[in-house]
Scaffold this active site. Structure first.
Site: not given
Ligand code: MRU
Length: 343
Positions: A46, A234
């Site tokens: 995240g 992200d």
């Molecule tokens: O691969 P991840 O689990 O790190 O991806 C996370 C996401 O895509 C979330 O939607 C994003 O980081 C926002 S978290 C507040």
């Protein structure tokens, strides 16, 4: 509050998100290399949580420096290692930059004071993230109507941040205000952040939800069982194009086709004003085994060829609003994001 990540006696402790919801296990990092591994392997994930972890990683690395003349060289080494872990998460680079500025400001102090300053800076980044998310919740809840049926993708909750969450923070704030809402959670293949993490969080918060597989969303929108979509981000380019968990783009297209608002919730630290548009955002490709296996068990041919892009980019034209800690940005984002960031 969930212990996503904490600084404790010159160590960094994280809940192991790979093991949830089956097991509540914790990983302890004693040096920056262990933090980098934890980010890479998605013990912590995240974008905002990765940012906090990176800041703690830098602080841990600097704590180990023995001579002041080695500081700059060591800092470069630490940053190089951390920045190689997850290229899409803007908050990682943002947090490292904050730590670089703190280091520059503290360079005249003696080494032990300087180390203290960097730990303080990392802790401030963590604290600020929680405040930021509460503000996102405050603004975002105004967009939620009574009886809304909200679809969310991946996990943008406490586990993805230092606390409270972004997209889930909005859901939380609307629920706490007494709005009657129904939540749909996309399972979010291949890493199953929705099925494993968002379901775990919502059940702990006692917010009612329904889990669906990713390929059910379009049908439920068509049947008017979903009235709003909210996701996290992200990295957001300055024109509003948004990189988020793979599958977000498909949801945005489906939401538009079905005339359903599609909202993105993110702190301003996720916006990358250096990038004019989404096609410049680096998209992380992860290991094939994440697609071939669930919980360590292969469910296809063991050597089948796969693709595993971890994120996709949703063009700004499909995004109804971007909710930040300073307010709600509406199209055209090239203007509104800039204005909001200067508030
Ligand atoms: O691969 P991840 O689990 O790190 O991806 C996370 C996401 O895509 C979330 O939607 C994003 O980081 C926002 S978290 C507040």
């Amino acid at each position: 509050m969930l212990p996503t990540i904490a600084w404790s006696k010159n160590k960094v402790v994280m809940i192991d998100q790979r093991k949830l919801p089956w097991q509540e296990a914790y990983v302890e990092c004693r040096n920056y290399d262990q933090v980098a591994e934890a980010i890479k392997k998605m013990v912590i994930r995240g974008a905002p949580a990765i940012g906090v972890a990176a800041a703690f990683g830098v602080a841990l690395g600097i704590l180990k420096v023995k001579k002041k003349q080695d500081l700059r060289k060591e800092f470069r080494k630490i940053v190089l290692r951390l920045e190689k872990t997850r290229p899409t998460a803007r908050n990682l680079f943002w947090a490292v930059e904050k730590m670089r500025k703190a280091l520059r400001k503290a360079e005249n102090l003696d080494l032990s004071e300087l180390k203290e300053r960097l730990v303080e800076e990392a802790l401030a980044i963590e604290k600020k993230d929680i405040e930021t998310n509460r503000k996102i919740g405050f603004f975002g809840k105004k967009l939620i109507r009574n009886k809304d049926s909200i679809l969310t993708h991946c996990n943008a909750g406490e586990l993805a941040t230092a606390g409270y969450g972004t997209a889930l923070g909005i859901i939380r704030a609307a629920y706490e205000e007494g709005k009657k809402i129904q939540i749909y959670v996309d399972e979010t293949r291949p890493f199953l952040q929705g099925a494993r993490l968002t379901c775990w969080e919502l059940s702990r918060l006692r917010i009612p939800f329904i889990l669906i597989t990713d390929n059910m969303a379009g049908w439920l929108m068509q049947k008017k069982e979903i009235s709003v979509v909210i996701t996290g981000a992200d990295r957001i380019a300055r024109n509003g194009d948004t990189a988020n968990k793979i599958g977000t783009y498909s949801l945005a297209v489906l939401a538009n086709e079905n005339k359903i608002p599609f909202y993105v919730a993110a702190p301003l630290s996720t916006i990358d004003f250096d990038f004019a548009q989404g096609n410049e955002i680096p998209i992380e490709e992860r290991a094939a085994q994440e697609v071939r296996e669930i919980n360590g068990r292969c469910f296809t041919l063991p050597k089948v060829k796969v693709r595993n892009p971890a994120f996709d980019v949703t063009p700004a034209r499909f995004i109804s609003a971007i909710i930040t800690e300073k307010g709600i940005a509406r199209p055209p984002y090239r203007i509104s994001l800039k204005a909001i960031s200067k508030k």
